[in-house]
Design a protein around this motif. Structure first.
Motif, PDB file in Angstrom:
ATOM      1  N   ILE A   1       0.837  -1.211   0.000  1.00 32.14           N
ATOM      2  CA  ILE A   1       0.000   0.000   0.000  1.00 32.14           C
ATOM      3  C   ILE A   1       0.866   1.253   0.000  1.00 32.14           C
ATOM      4  O   ILE A   1       0.584   2.222  -0.725  1.00 32.14           O
ATOM      5  CB  ILE A   1      -0.950  -0.016   1.216  1.00 32.14           C
ATOM      6  N   ILE A   2       1.941   1.248   0.798  1.00 30.25           N
ATOM      7  CA  ILE A   2       2.870   2.382   0.818  1.00 30.25           C
ATOM      8  C   ILE A   2       3.500   2.576  -0.560  1.00 30.25           C
ATOM      9  O   ILE A   2       3.644   3.703  -1.046  1.00 30.25           O
ATOM     10  CB  ILE A   2       3.950   2.169   1.895  1.00 30.25           C
ATOM     11  N   LEU A   3       3.867   1.459  -1.209  1.00 31.56           N
ATOM     12  CA  LEU A   3       4.444   1.536  -2.555  1.00 31.56           C
ATOM     13  C   LEU A   3       3.467   2.180  -3.521  1.00 31.56           C
ATOM     14  O   LEU A   3       3.854   3.048  -4.330  1.00 31.56           O
ATOM     15  CB  LEU A   3       4.823   0.134  -3.031  1.00 31.56           C
ATOM     16  N   LEU A   4       2.209   1.789  -3.459  1.00 34.48           N
ATOM     17  CA  LEU A   4       1.202   2.368  -4.348  1.00 34.48           C
ATOM     18  C   LEU A   4       1.032   3.861  -4.091  1.00 34.48           C
ATOM     19  O   LEU A   4       0.936   4.653  -5.044  1.00 34.48           O
ATOM     20  CB  LEU A   4      -0.134   1.645  -4.155  1.00 34.48           C
ATOM     21  N   ILE A   5       1.030   4.268  -2.833  1.00 33.70           N
ATOM     22  CA  ILE A   5       0.889   5.689  -2.502  1.00 33.70           C
ATOM     23  C   ILE A   5       2.081   6.483  -3.025  1.00 33.70           C
ATOM     24  O   ILE A   5       1.924   7.576  -3.603  1.00 33.70           O
ATOM     25  CB  ILE A   5       0.744   5.860  -0.969  1.00 33.70           C
ATOM     26  N   ILE A   6       3.294   5.944  -2.852  1.00 25.90           N
ATOM     27  CA  ILE A   6       4.498   6.624  -3.346  1.00 25.90           C
ATOM     28  C   ILE A   6       4.456   6.759  -4.866  1.00 25.90           C
ATOM     29  O   ILE A   6       4.789   7.813  -5.428  1.00 25.90           O
ATOM     30  CB  ILE A   6       5.762   5.853  -2.906  1.00 25.90           C
ATOM     31  N   VAL A   7       4.031   5.697  -5.534  1.00 22.74           N
ATOM     32  CA  VAL A   7       3.931   5.727  -6.999  1.00 22.74           C
ATOM     33  C   VAL A   7       2.946   6.810  -7.445  1.00 22.74           C
ATOM     34  O   VAL A   7       3.225   7.575  -8.384  1.00 22.74           O
ATOM     35  CB  VAL A   7       3.508   4.347  -7.532  1.00 22.74           C
ATOM     36  N   LEU A   8       1.800   6.901  -6.779  1.00 23.18           N
ATOM     37  CA  LEU A   8       0.797   7.908  -7.138  1.00 23.18           C
ATOM     38  C   LEU A   8       1.320   9.321  -6.903  1.00 23.18           C
ATOM     39  O   LEU A   8       1.116  10.216  -7.746  1.00 23.18           O
ATOM     40  CB  LEU A   8      -0.481   7.674  -6.324  1.00 23.18           C
ATOM     41  N   ILE A   9       1.986   9.533  -5.784  1.00 25.99           N
ATOM     42  CA  ILE A   9       2.527  10.871  -5.486  1.00 25.99           C
ATOM     43  C   ILE A   9       3.584  11.270  -6.507  1.00 25.99           C
ATOM     44  O   ILE A   9       3.569  12.389  -7.047  1.00 25.99           O
ATOM     45  CB  ILE A   9       3.104  10.899  -4.055  1.00 25.99           C
ATOM     46  N   LEU A  10       4.519  10.368  -6.777  1.00 27.49           N
ATOM     47  CA  LEU A  10       5.590  10.670  -7.735  1.00 27.49           C
ATOM     48  C   LEU A  10       5.042  10.880  -9.145  1.00 27.49           C
ATOM     49  O   LEU A  10       5.526  11.731  -9.893  1.00 27.49           O
ATOM     50  CB  LEU A  10       6.619   9.542  -7.742  1.00 27.49           C
ATOM     51  N   TYR A  11       4.003  10.127  -9.484  1.00 25.95           N
ATOM     52  CA  TYR A  11       3.438  10.226 -10.832  1.00 25.95           C
ATOM     53  C   TYR A  11       2.720  11.561 -11.038  1.00 25.95           C
ATOM     54  O   TYR A  11       2.948  12.254 -12.035  1.00 25.95           O
ATOM     55  CB  TYR A  11       2.476   9.058 -11.071  1.00 25.95           C
ATOM     56  N   PHE A  12       1.863  11.930 -10.094  1.00 28.48           N
ATOM     57  CA  PHE A  12       1.041  13.130 -10.282  1.00 28.48           C
ATOM     58  C   PHE A  12       1.764  14.413  -9.870  1.00 28.48           C
ATOM     59  O   PHE A  12       1.458  15.487 -10.401  1.00 28.48           O
ATOM     60  CB  PHE A  12      -0.267  12.992  -9.499  1.00 28.48           C
TER      61      PHE A  12
END
Length: 283
Positions: free
Chosen positions: A259-270
């Motif tokens: 879940i942390i990985l997904l949140i980091i990916v979303l933050i870095l992407y947007f």
């Protein structure tokens, strides 16, 4: 012929509960869909492929996946290189593309068409996406016993009839693959050199294999139906289970990390554009 085999030796993935692996499949698939860059997508695909090897999935399986998907990938590279123009222009915010190869104008209908670099890169993005999603599924299924899958899915309140269909498919598929191998070997013993035949002749041989396989499948399904009726199968999940499915500390840690990985990916992407199509290539 490659068969579906349950990995028996102990490893990290084998110790995880199947529910944790389902979360892993969902999150990795979401990340693969979010990322448009072949760089980040390639890193993800390599990571999943490496995890498959570490989990004990045979290299033969990975080779078979690439062999089966190769025609589709070649088709993608050609079609995206030639025809995917407007979309990649929007993605890189440019009006012109970089041609790699152009067909002479003298050729009828296709004359003047060109393969562009941006289309090829977009095709690579789709290739690594599909590879990631193809490889992450056996990473979960090949490292989990079918009985443990059934109990885990029942704990998720999935209707038991769906669970039964899923587990029956996994149980019978290796039998069908074994039957195909047996039938082909029997034909070889009778003097048929299938490897030396042309495409049409080989198709006729495989059609006869399909007929035999379908008949055997109908016989097995009939026997299974009789057995289920004799045991008064109702499809109710309100039953006892021999095997247990418990979420351990390792499962909770893994789910939290995913879940942390997904949140980091979303933050870095947007926020920073990491993983977007133009990232590091056209930025």
């Amino acid at each position: 012929m490659l068969k579906l085999e349950y990995i028996k030796h102990d490893n990290l993935f084998k110790r995880l509960d199947f529910r944790t692996k389902l979360v892993m499949i969902v999150i990795i698939t979401l990340i693969a869909f979010i990322w448009d860059s072949p760089i980040t997508g390639g890193i993800l695909a390599l990571s999943v492929g490496s995890a498959c090897l570490l989990a004990g999935i045979r290299l033969e399986y990975l080779r078979l996946v690439l062999k089966v998907m190769l025609p589709f990938y070649v088709f993608l590279l050609i079609t995206m290189g030639f025809f995917n123009v407007d979309q990649v222009k929007t993605l890189i915010n440019r009006n012109t593309l970089t041609p790699i190869f152009s067909i002479p104008q003298t050729y009828w209908w296709i004359g003047g068409a060109s393969i562009n670099q941006e289309g090829i890169i977009y095709a690579l993005n789709i290739i690594v996406k599909t590879l990631t999603m193809i490889l992450v599924i056996p990473l979960a299924i090949f490292t989990t016993d079918i009985n443990q899958m059934v109990v885990s899915m029942a704990r998720l309140k999935i209707p038991y009839k769906i669970i039964f269909i899923f587990s029956s498919t996994l149980r019978f598929l290796p039998l069908f693959l074994g039957e195909i191998e047996t039938i082909i070997e029997a034909q070889k013993l009778r003097g048929l050199a299938i490897e030396k035949m042309g495409l049409i002749s080989r198709s006729k041989i495989y059609s006869s294999v399909a007929v035999t396989l379908i008949i055997n499948a109908m016989v097995k399904s009939r026997k299974l139906s009789i057995i289920m009726q004799s045991k008064a199968f109702s499809g109710s999940s309100n039953r006892t289970y021999l095997h247990k499915s418990l979420l351990t500390k390792a499962d909770y840690i893994t789910i939290i990390l995913l879940i942390i990985l997904l949140i980091i990916v979303l933050i870095l992407y947007f926020k920073l554009g990491v993983g977007k199509f133009a990232w590091l290539i056209y930025s």
